[in-house]
Scaffold this motif. Structure first.
Motif, PDB file in Angstrom:
ATOM      1  N   UNK A 291       8.403  -3.097 -12.047  1.00 12.62           N
ATOM      2  CA  UNK A 291       8.586  -4.041 -13.141  1.00 12.62           C
ATOM      3  C   UNK A 291       7.459  -5.058 -13.094  1.00 12.62           C
TER       4      UNK A 291
ATOM      5  N   UNK B 190       4.685  -8.780 -10.011  1.00 14.68           N
ATOM      6  CA  UNK B 190       4.930  -7.345  -9.822  1.00 14.68           C
ATOM      7  C   UNK B 190       6.161  -7.158  -8.966  1.00 14.68           C
ATOM      8  N   UNK B 191       7.071  -6.298  -9.370  1.00 19.91           N
ATOM      9  CA  UNK B 191       8.275  -6.083  -8.597  1.00 19.91           C
ATOM     10  C   UNK B 191       8.597  -4.616  -8.514  1.00 19.91           C
ATOM     11  N   UNK B 192       8.374  -4.001  -7.364  1.00 15.48           N
ATOM     12  CA  UNK B 192       8.799  -2.611  -7.241  1.00 15.48           C
ATOM     13  C   UNK B 192      10.327  -2.570  -7.190  1.00 15.48           C
ATOM     14  N   UNK B 193      10.941  -1.936  -8.164  1.00 20.40           N
ATOM     15  CA  UNK B 193      12.393  -1.789  -8.190  1.00 20.40           C
ATOM     16  C   UNK B 193      12.625  -0.297  -8.239  1.00 20.40           C
TER      17      UNK B 193
ATOM     18  N   UNK C  26       2.527   0.933  -7.999  1.00 22.17           N
ATOM     19  CA  UNK C  26       2.287  -0.499  -8.165  1.00 22.17           C
ATOM     20  C   UNK C  26       0.803  -0.838  -8.065  1.00 22.17           C
TER      21      UNK C  26
END
Lengths: 419, 419
Positions: free
Chosen positions: A218, A210-213, A190
């Motif tokens: 993402x 920002x989305x850590x999945x 990220x």
């Protein structure tokens, strides 16, 4: 137009069941251009349900309520609505006769407690009277309120077939034009995504999230504007900039998945795939076959979880297992090659590793994974050292295996283009 | 003691990410005897965050907030808390020096935007200063408020290691004794579960809830009482009554899973299992190997997704595939028998069916599934006709296959006991 989402059920507030209906409602409403003011989850308590409903009516333009519409004693939504909004419940005859007809098909039993399903607050309009869980809509203080069942499959159908179309014609002028794209990124931390994006000079109306999945990152790009043309222009130029700085670390967009992307590339190249899975124990095959139509490019393979299966189905010599061990470059290569030839596939993918929590050694700690790829032209093996728990290591292994196939296929595309 | 849970993040209100942290917090708090007053999900908006926080402070005894603690621009929780509770942010030197030390290990770069992680509202006490996402606790108006990161893995560690122990010593006297058990039921419709439970005369203090969790039904039994002895007595007698009326449809309890139960029974009987999966494409193997230690009873098997793999690895004669088709009693039996003998397993489990959406015929519609079991003594095949979408049919098939193995093993147990 602001919307509030209320999910009801003790099974949610006790954490026994994960609330998936609210996220489904939020995503669909957001995609349709509405603003989600807030989402609430409350237990089967009429006073709390009434309180949440009245507060929402006072501050947003539409409300979606899920859960508590069933026939058992702990389904209290209708009672709560009736009390809070001062609307006595009355039987909906259409629902009642449908329950009767449905029961007649299977039994002569009286309607009994199922009758509860048909008693709705005054003014309620059933959304789908022919379903067992009809759901309903109420216009209160000129605001639409939708009551949907809590069972995800039933809720989703009513959301898509009734709630969204009704809302779309409700307040047309309040819509903002929304352009949104999710960039799905694998194998780039990220912080590095962040750093690269920071080098781009984006317009202040372009919103990046920002989305850590796990195991992906993402990145969401959103542009909202009343002027369609302006929004579209900003959106297009931002997309181009993001693609440039992140390159092939972006494996897909929006609701893509790695396995679907790999499937699409296999079809495009007219190739098929077989797998030999050790530590992932079927996870890669499961992911690939989640997709309808995967039989067009996925043949199947071998789950060689025990070493004995590596010998009997994948021709891994016992001497190799003894000398270098099952988790090794040599075994990964043999597995990829033999599953490819044994199944007459174009590409063989193999994984062997230590997912933990036990089985690690100093030389080969938990997280050591070899991934092999065999093709007509060549075979190669990549070594990884993942960190995380068992589930994470298995997920990273499956995703990395598919990503290696993806990158091989992208390379084929390039070679074809330059040839 | 009442607790409220607030999850923060545009990724949640837009439905892009499923909120799993709130359910985790709720389950753990509920299990520890607290009442969850409500759960809220709101976007990255400081005014909404502040409003939700102030309302919660006014009505509950403790609050858990997740999300918005990161270093990117859309992380706004600390700013919101600072404004709403009138607590200016100040740097936490311990966190700051840990970030510096961590950075020194990998780079000489300045702390830069990571510094944001260390600026906390006045009075904040870091929960785990050595972690990158420290989390913090604030006592406001004599009520503990916990701020945890939104990333599930980080949040869960802080919840278990810090929040629960802190709360346990906070208001000891407010605790109710809670006895709760979840009964996990498969292959019995909710209405039938309901009907059988209705025949039992339960004490009014015993609370029963029904939760369809596809493909299972979960029944929760809860007894809460200030008097430990009374609660325990009621709980025990209700458990016995439920076991009596539901019998072996109850496959497990609480956080059991079908695959773990099957694993436990295999170990108990000192038997191992191999599978041949067609329409489930690896799902059964994936489920079995999710469990650490599954190598003690699971060998692996064949994913014969394509017919060619049924021939080359499972000795299914081409003539059989032509005459009766891959989805047939005969092919299921051959698959179970050959995977058992080929892998030298004690039990062979096979599935072949049509998961859809395509591939159905009038004679064999989508949902037609044959499940075969081969053992040393005998082989048999069971035919199913499932309804649902592709995912549901695959899930039902995997669960039914494991359930057949479970029932076979239970039978073995019984025979041993009567022998």
């Amino acid at each position: 137009m602001k919307v509030e989402i209320i999910a009801i059920g003790d099974e949610l507030t006790s954490g026994r069941i994960l609330n998936t209906t609210s996220a489904f409602a939020a995503r669909n409403l957001f995609d349709a251009g509405y603003e989600i003011y807030a989402m609430h989850t409350i237990g089967d308590s009429p006073s709390l349900i009434g309180e949440a409903l009245k507060r929402a009516i006072a501050r947003v333009d539409a409300i979606v309520v899920t859960g508590g519409l069933g026939s058992t004693d702990d389904d209290l939504t209708n009672e709560a609505v009736s009390r809070a909004l001062n609307r006595p419940t009355m039987p909906n005859l259409e629902i009642l006769s449908n329950i009767r007809a449905h029961l007649d098909e299977i039994t002569n039993a009286p309607v009994g407690e199922l009758e509860k399903l048909a008693w709705l607050p005054k003014g309620a309009q059933a959304l789908s009277p022919e379903s067992r869980m009809a759901g309903y809509q109420l216009i209160h203080e000129d605001k639409p309120i939708f009551f949907l069942p809590g069972v995800p499959s039933q809720m989703k159908v009513l959301m898509v077939d009734h709630v969204l179309p009704t809302l779309a014609t409700w307040h047309k002028d309040h819509h903002l034009t929304t352009y949104q794209k999710i960039f799905r990124i694998f194998n780039l931390p990220e912080a590095e995504v962040n750093r690269r994006i920071a080098t781009v000079d984006l317009d202040p109306d372009v919103h990046i999230g920002y989305y850590p999945v796990f195991p992906e990152v993402h990145l969401s790009l959103t542009v909202r504007d009343k002027q369609t043309n302006n929004a579209r222009r900003l959106f297009k130029s931002a997309c181009k900039a993001i693609n440039t700085v992140l390159g092939d670390s972006i494996y897909g967009h929006d609701r893509d998945s790695m396995e679907r992307i790999v499937g699409r590339l296999l079809i495009k190249n007219d190739l098929n795939l077989a797998v030999a899975e050790s530590c992932t124990g079927g996870l890669i095959s499961k992911k690939l076959t989640d997709t309808p139509g995967s039989s067009a490019y996925f043949l199947g393979g071998i789950i060689s979880y025990a070493n004995s299966l590596k010998s009997c189905y994948l021709e891994v010599p016992d001497s190799l297992l003894e000398n270098v061990g099952a988790v090794s470059r040599e075994v990964a290569e043999t597995m990829a090659v033999t599953v490819r030839t044994g199944s007459s596939a174009d590409i063989g993918l193999s994984v062997t590793g230590i997912a933990g929590p036990d089985g690690g050694t100093e030389e080969k700690p938990v997280g050591t994974v070899y991934i092999g790829i065999a093709t007509e032209e060549e075979n190669w093996v990549t070594k990884f050292r993942f960190s995380g728990n068992r589930r994470q290591i298995r997920t990273l292994t499956a995703q990395s295996g598919l990503d290696l196939v993806r990158k091989y296929l992208l390379q084929q595309d390039l070679e074809e283009e330059t040839a």
